[in-house]
Enzyme design. Structure first.
Site: not given
Length: 373
Positions: A258, A288, A253, A245, A262
């Protein structure tokens, strides 16, 4: 065959035939009496009998002419009825004689296949099913009827898809007299079926795909893990699992928003996928976090690949200036003989959290001979 409700009843037919026979019998009886009277020289009686005979003969002839006229009218009326049914049918209908050649076709058949009577009648039909040509006579001999989807020739030379139903008309002895074909154009049906199949496949793919990264989703990953476990048990070949991750993803974030988060997820997914073999399987496990399956891969090779992915993702040269720098932590575990899915995922996940606990941006391995990573 004419339906029985359109035919005269058997009782009426027998009654009419009986009356005609009685008239004829009575006429011959009267003729015998006249002949006898004339032979005996009874001219007066013979004259009366001759008059009666002529009257009966006249009545008989009129009755017979009436019956013939009514029968002709009845058959003409029903012949026109069946001709109209045949010609106005929306189905393409063709009639094959016992010699296997076409003897009749209706207007829908002419319009459908484009053949006029002069070109079409007298030809031998052939149907194509896949790579097999089915000749009509060989197909129908001994078969009362059959139906299916076939390809037949059009006047243009094109093979077109049809729904074909064919049945036999036989005599009282069961001998085939005619074969009747019904053809329907199924090309639009085929196109619609293909579109439905494509849509179903698309929706199935969507149900197995992560909408953000385009990778497999968790559901598809679990299915693949189960397949790999079965294969490992069957053949005894090694299979490894990588779980990783993005480090400090919440900070990305919170700092950049956000949308940028992404973007970082998509870039990491794209970079990881580009470094894998075609036989490897990668998906988004959630948030993630990602998971990779490596068939035919032992522990050392799996650890080497994890380190290569970690260094590629962490390489500042591979980060666009407009994106925040990101690193990843990796857990590696090779499947143990007899190990179930939950236990294998649990060991890999524990190795990942060990990497995060030991400073992040690193690879930790759950050794096959150890209980804990």
């Amino acid at each position: 065959m004419i339906p029985s409700r359109f035919l005269p009843s058997r009782r009426d037919a027998l009654l009419t035939a009986g009356l005609l026979l009685c008239l004829l019998a009575w006429s011959f009886t009267q003729y015998g009496l006249v002949h006898t009277a004339m032979a005996l020289g009874r001219s007066q009686d013979s004259g009366i009998l001759s008059g009666r005979l002529l009257l009966i003969l006249a009545v008989s002839m009129i009755a017979m002419a009436g019956c013939i006229g009514l029968s002709s009218q009845w058959f003409s009326r029903h012949l026109r009825l069946y001709q109209q049914i045949f010609e106005r049918s929306n189905d393409a209908i063709a009639v094959i004689g016992e010699d296997g050649r076409y003897t009749l076709q209706n207007q829908s058949h002419r319009d459908f296949l484009g053949f006029d009577d002069e070109t079409f009648l007298g030809t031998l039909p052939a149907y194509r099913a896949g790579d097999t040509d089915l000749k009509t006579v060989e197909t129908l001999r001994g078969i009362r009827q059959f139906s299916g989807e076939y390809r037949v020739g059009h006047a243009s030379g094109e093979l077109i898809d049809v729904g074909l139903s064919c049945f036999t008309i036989s005599n009282e002895l069961g001998e085939a007299l005619y074969y009747i074909e019904f053809k329907r154009d199924i090309r639009e049906h085929r196109k619609l079926a293909a579109r439905i199949r494509e849509e179903r496949e698309r929706f199935e793919a969507l149900s197995r795909t992560d909408f953000l990264t385009g990778l497999c989703n968790r559901h598809a990953l679990i299915e693949q893990i189960e397949r790999e476990i079965s294969r490992a048990r069957r053949y005894g070949h090694p299979v490894a699992m990588l779980m990783f991750d993005i480090d400090h993803f919440k900070r990305i974030n919170d700092t950049f928003g956000h949308n940028m988060g992404d973007t970082v997820i998509c870039r990491v997914a794209c970079l990881a996928r580009s470094r894998l073999r075609e036989s490897d399987f990668i998906g988004r496990w959630g948030g993630e976090e990602f998971l990779i399956l490596l068939p035919e891969t032992a522990e050392e090779a799996a650890a080497h690949l994890a380190e290569m992915l970690r260094s590629s993702i962490a390489d500042p040269a591979l980060h666009p200036d407009s994106e925040p720098h990101a690193t990843c932590s990796f857990g590696v575990a090779v499947h143990r003989p007899g190990e179930e899915l939950v236990a294998w995922i649990g060991r890999t996940d524990a190795a990942l959290y060990a990497a995060k606990h030991h400073g992040r941006n690193r690879v930790e391995i759950s050794r096959c001979n150890e209980e804990n990573p």
